[in-house]
Design a protein around this motif. Structure first.
Motif, PDB file in Angstrom:
ATOM      1  N   ARG A 288     -19.088  32.266  64.358  1.00  0.00           N
ATOM      2  CA  ARG A 288     -18.667  33.587  64.810  1.00  0.00           C
ATOM      3  C   ARG A 288     -18.211  34.512  63.680  1.00  0.00           C
ATOM      4  N   VAL A 289     -18.535  34.148  62.470  1.00  0.00           N
ATOM      5  CA  VAL A 289     -18.263  35.004  61.321  1.00  0.00           C
ATOM      6  C   VAL A 289     -19.607  35.510  60.790  1.00  0.00           C
ATOM      7  N   ASP A 300     -16.286  40.366  61.874  1.00  0.00           N
ATOM      8  CA  ASP A 300     -16.383  39.738  63.193  1.00  0.00           C
ATOM      9  C   ASP A 300     -17.315  40.605  64.034  1.00  0.00           C
TER      10      ASP A 300
END
Length: 525
Positions: A288-289, A300
């Motif tokens: 999720r980065v 993000d």
């Protein structure tokens, strides 16, 4: 590896599940696709407004402007192709793509009884500098020579690159042979350089000039108004990147299991979007980065979405998502790919489904080999076929040279060699004189052998010179039909033939039939 184009032409049912809009050889496929597109909605007015403004800048013909106006109407469909903005239009296959798109749109307009417009998507967002940096012409000796742009592209999109000066091109054009329409072509090339602000515009102006009579619409995805139109699709791609990766992996696995090559080979973590920062770099994701390939800065999802909302012009799709952006923007009846594209489109069916789309019909582009009167004369006189040339004429040329050898060069030299060897054999008793005589004889004979080989080489050089006329004609034939030992359509620039034959060359291409076997056609000019 299996050939997808041949399979599509001969046994489509084997690959039907990878091309869900149906067999391009069946008119029913086009009728069914047209009905499906009638249920879809598009931002037609905004799209047409942007295209109109762009084409007024390009100085487009009334035919093209009328095509754009037709795109405003719900019943209008599009046949689309695309290619990077190669210099001076790039190799012949780019022109073949455009010709196929125009011809297919004309054919379907008549058969479906509704407007169908041809569109060329200029892939100016790509940054593959090496692919577009040079293009090839033939010099007066029939040998290919490159016309090359200076610089390395700096990793930026091709569409943001400035055009070269006329002096840069003019200097490289010195090798160009004289042709009846050379001045005519040079005049327009210089005019387009003065008018264009970047390589995409230069490409559009040049190809538009060649096809001015047929109303081809050009789409530059880098224009701000089109970036705004595509932004909602970019947002979906960003949020659904995991689903896209899974869909691509599923179809790719099935495609490879059938014996075909996977043209798209992900390295891992792709979001399938690029971000210009300022170089165009792939956006990747891990846990999720988000980050750019080769850079440390991270985002993000919310931050990246905010950047997209603020500056959509910095984002662009990759090879996986460009087709779905096209599907989002245009009522695409069919797309015209080259052989390599057909391979990777087969991997994308499930990606289209992920976004609620159905892949368009894939209709392979025309493939052709231009045969000038001079090349045709050589083929006929020597009793050669195109296939002979494709296989290489080295053995044939060697046979011609040897057939002209009325003095039996090799046989006479071989007899001389035998006499010399016999003579040295008679000198073997001298070895009793001194221990080193044996080595002296060996070294001396080696020098004589070297001189014999040198004599043989020079004699055959002279023999080749006697055959120089026919060898030169064969060299020109190979240089024209298989330049750089490759297919003509992948190397030579179409402007070379326009310099020789004028607009009539383009008219001849527009007469080519759309065949169902998708094989190379011989084009006599």
């Amino acid at each position: 590896m299996r050939d997808p184009m041949q399979t599509m032409a001969t046994c489509f049912e084997q690959v039907a599940s990878f091309f869900p809009s149906g067999d391009p050889k069946r008119q029913e496929s086009f009728a069914e696709r047209a009905e499906y597109l009638t249920t879809r909605n598009y931002s037609r007015e905004r799209l047409a407004d942007g295209l109109k403004a762009y084409h007024e800048f390009l100085g487009a013909s009334a035919v093209t402007l009328q095509m754009i106006e037709e795109l405003r109407h719900k019943e209008t469909l599009a046949v689309i192709t695309g290619q990077q903005a190669g210099i001076l239009t790039g190799p012949l296959y780019t022109l073949y793509k455009a010709v196929t798109t125009i011809r297919l749109a004309q054919e379907q307009r008549e058969k479906l009884g509704r407007p169908v417009v041809p569109i060329f998507w200029i892939a100016g967002e790509d940054h593959d500098w090496l692919e577009i940096q040079k293009t090839y012409f033939l010099n007066s000796a029939g040998k290919p020579f490159p016309c090359t742009l200076p610089g390395d592209g700096e990793g930026k999109s091709v569409g943001s690159q400035p055009v070269p000066s006329w002096e840069v091109l003019e200097d490289q054009f010195r090798e160009m042979p004289d042709g009846e329409f050379k001045t005519y072509v040079f005049k327009h090339c210089r005019q387009f350089l003065d008018q264009a602000e970047n390589l995409s515009q230069w490409f559009a102006l040049t190809l538009q000039w060649l096809l001015k009579k047929w109303g081809l619409i050009f789409f530059d995805p880098m224009l701000p108004e089109f970036k705004q139109l595509a932004a909602p699709m970019y947002e979906q791609i960003l949020k659904m990147h995991n689903d896209v990766r899974e869909a691509l992996a599923e179809r790719t696995k099935a495609w490879v299991e059938l014996g075909f090559q996977a043209q798209i080979q992900p390295l891992g973590g792709e979001v399938n979007l690029f971000l210009a920062n300022p170089e165009r770099r792939a956006i990747l994701e891990q846990e999720r980065v988000f980050y750019l390939r080769g850079q440390e800065e991270t985002w993000d999802l919310d931050a990246l979405s905010a950047l997209l909302a603020q500056a959509p012009e910095r984002f662009s799709p990759n090879v996986v998502t460009r087709p779905v952006v096209q599907e989002f923007l245009f009522p695409t009846l069919a797309y015209v790919p080259g052989p390599g594209e057909l391979n990777y489109w087969a991997q994308l069916g499930q990606v289209f489904s992920t976004f609620g789309f159905v892949m368009p019909i894939l209709f392979p582009r025309l493939s052709g080999v231009i045969v000038t009167p001079a090349w045709q004369k050589t083929l006929v006189k020597e009793g050669l076929t195109l296939e002979n040339v494709y296989q290489g004429l080295g053995s044939y040329k060697e046979g011609l040279i040897r057939a002209q050898d009325s003095l039996d060069i090799d046989e006479r030299l071989q007899r001389l060699r035998a006499v010399i060897q016999s003579g040295y054999a008679e000198l073997e008793p001298f070895e009793e004189i001194h221990a080193n005589v044996h080595e002296w004889l060996i070294r001396n004979q080696a020098k004589v052998d070297f001189q014999l080989e040198y004599l043989k080489k020079k004699l055959w050089q002279a023999q080749r010179k006697k055959c120089s006329y026919i060898l030169q004609r064969l060299q020109m034939l190979e240089g024209g039909l298989t330049p750089n030992s490759s297919r003509q359509e992948r190397v030579l620039n179409p402007l070379y033939f326009v310099m020789l034959f004028g607009d009539g060359f383009i008219d001849r291409l527009m007469e080519l039939p759309l065949t169902s076997d998708f094989r190379e056609q011989e084009v006599l000019v």
